[in-house]
Design a protein around this motif. Structure first.
Motif, PDB file in Angstrom:
ATOM      1  N   ALA A  51      -0.215   9.459 -11.145  1.00  0.00           N
ATOM      2  CA  ALA A  51      -1.228   9.826 -10.160  1.00  0.00           C
ATOM      3  C   ALA A  51      -2.413  10.526 -10.820  1.00  0.00           C
ATOM      4  O   ALA A  51      -3.567  10.352 -10.398  1.00  0.00           O
ATOM      5  CB  ALA A  51      -0.611  10.719  -9.086  1.00  0.00           C
ATOM      6  N   VAL A  64      -6.244   9.538 -10.185  1.00  0.00           N
ATOM      7  CA  VAL A  64      -7.179  10.497  -9.595  1.00  0.00           C
ATOM      8  C   VAL A  64      -8.370  10.724 -10.527  1.00  0.00           C
ATOM      9  O   VAL A  64      -9.535  10.698 -10.094  1.00  0.00           O
ATOM     10  CB  VAL A  64      -6.459  11.831  -9.289  1.00  0.00           C
ATOM     11  N   LEU A 115       0.843  11.684  -1.725  1.00  0.00           N
ATOM     12  CA  LEU A 115       0.568  10.424  -2.414  1.00  0.00           C
ATOM     13  C   LEU A 115       0.475   9.267  -1.437  1.00  0.00           C
ATOM     14  O   LEU A 115      -0.352   8.354  -1.601  1.00  0.00           O
ATOM     15  CB  LEU A 115       1.657  10.154  -3.454  1.00  0.00           C
ATOM     16  N   LEU A 131      -2.933   9.446   0.020  1.00  0.00           N
ATOM     17  CA  LEU A 131      -3.935   8.932  -0.914  1.00  0.00           C
ATOM     18  C   LEU A 131      -3.947   7.405  -0.935  1.00  0.00           C
ATOM     19  O   LEU A 131      -5.013   6.778  -0.935  1.00  0.00           O
ATOM     20  CB  LEU A 131      -3.647   9.468  -2.322  1.00  0.00           C
ATOM     21  N   ALA A 132      -2.766   6.804  -0.960  1.00  0.00           N
ATOM     22  CA  ALA A 132      -2.679   5.345  -0.971  1.00  0.00           C
ATOM     23  C   ALA A 132      -3.290   4.766   0.303  1.00  0.00           C
ATOM     24  O   ALA A 132      -4.056   3.789   0.258  1.00  0.00           O
ATOM     25  CB  ALA A 132      -1.220   4.909  -1.111  1.00  0.00           C
ATOM     26  N   THR A 141      -7.146   5.217   0.479  1.00  0.00           N
ATOM     27  CA  THR A 141      -7.812   4.361  -0.508  1.00  0.00           C
ATOM     28  C   THR A 141      -7.847   2.912  -0.025  1.00  0.00           C
ATOM     29  O   THR A 141      -8.865   2.220  -0.172  1.00  0.00           O
ATOM     30  CB  THR A 141      -7.095   4.454  -1.861  1.00  0.00           C
ATOM     31  N   ILE A 173     -10.044  12.720  -1.800  1.00  0.00           N
ATOM     32  CA  ILE A 173      -9.175  12.824  -2.973  1.00  0.00           C
ATOM     33  C   ILE A 173      -8.834  14.285  -3.250  1.00  0.00           C
ATOM     34  O   ILE A 173      -7.667  14.634  -3.462  1.00  0.00           O
ATOM     35  CB  ILE A 173      -9.848  12.178  -4.198  1.00  0.00           C
ATOM     36  N   TYR A 209      -3.441   0.684 -12.527  1.00  0.00           N
ATOM     37  CA  TYR A 209      -4.759   0.896 -11.923  1.00  0.00           C
ATOM     38  C   TYR A 209      -5.580  -0.384 -11.912  1.00  0.00           C
ATOM     39  O   TYR A 209      -6.495  -0.535 -11.099  1.00  0.00           O
ATOM     40  CB  TYR A 209      -5.512   1.994 -12.675  1.00  0.00           C
ATOM     41  N   TYR A 245      -0.743   5.105  -6.543  1.00  0.00           N
ATOM     42  CA  TYR A 245      -0.297   6.125  -5.592  1.00  0.00           C
ATOM     43  C   TYR A 245       0.989   5.699  -4.877  1.00  0.00           C
ATOM     44  O   TYR A 245       1.871   6.531  -4.633  1.00  0.00           O
ATOM     45  CB  TYR A 245      -1.400   6.404  -4.565  1.00  0.00           C
ATOM     46  N   SER A 269       3.940   6.117  -7.245  1.00  0.00           N
ATOM     47  CA  SER A 269       4.227   7.545  -7.397  1.00  0.00           C
ATOM     48  C   SER A 269       4.957   8.090  -6.174  1.00  0.00           C
ATOM     49  O   SER A 269       5.859   8.937  -6.299  1.00  0.00           O
ATOM     50  CB  SER A 269       2.926   8.323  -7.620  1.00  0.00           C
ATOM     51  N   PHE A 270       4.587   7.636  -5.000  1.00  0.00           N
ATOM     52  CA  PHE A 270       5.263   8.030  -3.764  1.00  0.00           C
ATOM     53  C   PHE A 270       6.760   7.718  -3.829  1.00  0.00           C
ATOM     54  O   PHE A 270       7.604   8.558  -3.510  1.00  0.00           O
ATOM     55  CB  PHE A 270       4.607   7.309  -2.585  1.00  0.00           C
TER      56      PHE A 270
END
Length: 404
Positions: free
Chosen positions: A29, A33, A89, A92-93, A96, A106, A163, A171, A174-175
């Motif tokens: 993450a 970020v 996370l 964030l996903a 986005t 963010i 990415y 994200y 990572s979640f």
């Protein structure tokens, strides 16, 4: 000293698996970020703000968290904190994917991650001594740090390549890893005498500070790390170095972010089998000095290979210092105080890391990325010289346990 094997310490193995997954998620993450927010604004100060918004919750909450860790089930505190980070996370996903992300959004979710880490980090540190006998604690810390550093190597690289499919892919992955870590922590079974439920007060919350202040070796060790890494925290500038100086992409940023962990992993694997037995104070000062010197080399480098090598040696030196500091703290602290003492240590660590990122971003905004990194490395070397005079007890420390 008895032989050390994770197969003989199942609770410790569960803990290390959870810590590795959480670190992998956090590092992935971090790449997303950093690259996303710098791509949106192209401002070094915004990279510093990422560190600042993570530091604020640590500053405000960690001492209280330490008190909770000495009164309640540390496993549950860590698990709930990891779930909070997973939720951030997921947010964030989602944002986005739906809106493309913005600087404010963010930073808001990074703040939420910082709140979760304020509860997770110090409590996780306090949990380790419950999983290993004092005789093997330095090796257990080294083994745990080794897995953490392996995740720190893989995480940025994996995050950089993921990415390419977009930040939401990073994200989302990572979640899932945070969820796995939360469940794994709850699977740990340990026997622990219930702590005394002393009423919460200013005195009990700040007891960890008083404990460290009364022991010059501990105060010297944690403050040395604070000021050295605070000044030498060049990793916040890696997106600038990758994009503008070394002329590489997100995959190159991932490799650079993972470089310190390569050296740290090598050091932790060595220390897990060959624990330090003498001159630990001198070794710690030498390691921090090497950290500062490699920061200077990185600052002046224009080659990605030289930069990678400098960061790897920097990570090796940092791991030596980490294992010595963590071992001293855990071996000299009674269990009923470990939560609060670990909380103080966590504030020092987050100050050096997250606040150090803000310092680097702010200095880079003023003077440029290269002067900022160079000033930080030289500052670290100056701190080492000053601390050798201020804390002779730490300099003269021979062994991790049972030495003055």
């Amino acid at each position: 000293m008895p032989p050390f094997s994770l197969r003989q310490h199942r609770p410790l193995a569960f803990f290390i698996a959870a810590r590795g997954a959480a670190t992998l998620a956090y590092q992935m993450a971090g790449v997303a970020v950093g690259w996303q927010i710098y791509g949106l604004t192209h401002r070094a100060l915004d990279l510093g703000l990422v560190g600042l918004v993570q530091f604020i919750p640590s500053l405000l909450l960690t001492l209280y968290v330490g008190h909770l860790a000495d009164r309640h089930d540390r496993r549950r505190i860590v698990s709930f904190a990891l779930l909070a980070e997973a939720a951030a996370l997921a947010g964030l996903a989602a944002t986005t994917l739906l809106h493309g992300g913005s600087r404010e959004t963010i930073l808001l979710f990074v703040l939420a991650i910082g709140i979760g880490r304020a509860f997770e980090y110090s409590t996780m540190l306090a949990l380790v001594p419950s999983l290993a006998e004092p005789e093997i604690l330095p090796q257990a810390i080294a083994a745990s740090s080794g897995v953490k550093q392996a995740a720190t190597i893989v995480g940025p690289v994996l995050g950089g390549f993921l990415y390419l499919a977009g930040p939401a892919a990073v994200y989302g992955t990572s979640f899932i890893l945070f969820l796995f870590a939360a469940v794994t922590i709850l699977c740990i079974r340990i026997r622990r005498i219930p702590p005394a439920r002393e009423p919460i007060s200013i005195k009990t919350v700040f007891a960890g500070i008083g404990f460290i202040r009364s022991r010059p070796v501990l105060l010297g060790a944690v403050s040395l790390d604070l000021f050295a890494v605070l000044l030498g925290g060049a990793t916040a500038l890696l997106p600038i170095y990758a994009r503008d100086i070394l002329l590489t992409g997100p995959e190159g940023l991932g490799l650079l972010r993972g470089a310190p962990a390569v050296g740290a992993l090598a050091a932790s694997l060595y220390l897990a089998r060959n624990p330090l037995r003498q001159r630990v104070g001198r070794v710690m000062f030498a390691a921090v000095a090497l950290f500062g010197a490699m920061t200077v080399v990185f600052a002046l480098s224009r080659s990605i290979l030289l930069s990678f090598a400098a960061l790897a040696i920097l990570g090796w030196a940092d791991m030596i210092s980490i294992v010595i500091r963590a071992s001293l703290i855990q071996l000299e602290t009674p269990d009923e105080m470990r939560g609060r003492v670990s909380a103080v240590n966590a504030i020092f660590v987050s100050s050096s890391n997250e606040l150090g990122e803000f310092e680097s971003g702010l200095t880079a905004a003023w003077f440029g990325a290269v002067p900022a990194a160079l000033i930080g490395g030289i500052g670290t070397l100056v701190v080492v010289l000053i601390w050798m005079r201020l804390f002779p007890e730490l300099l003269k420390r021979e062994r991790l346990q049972g030495d003055g």
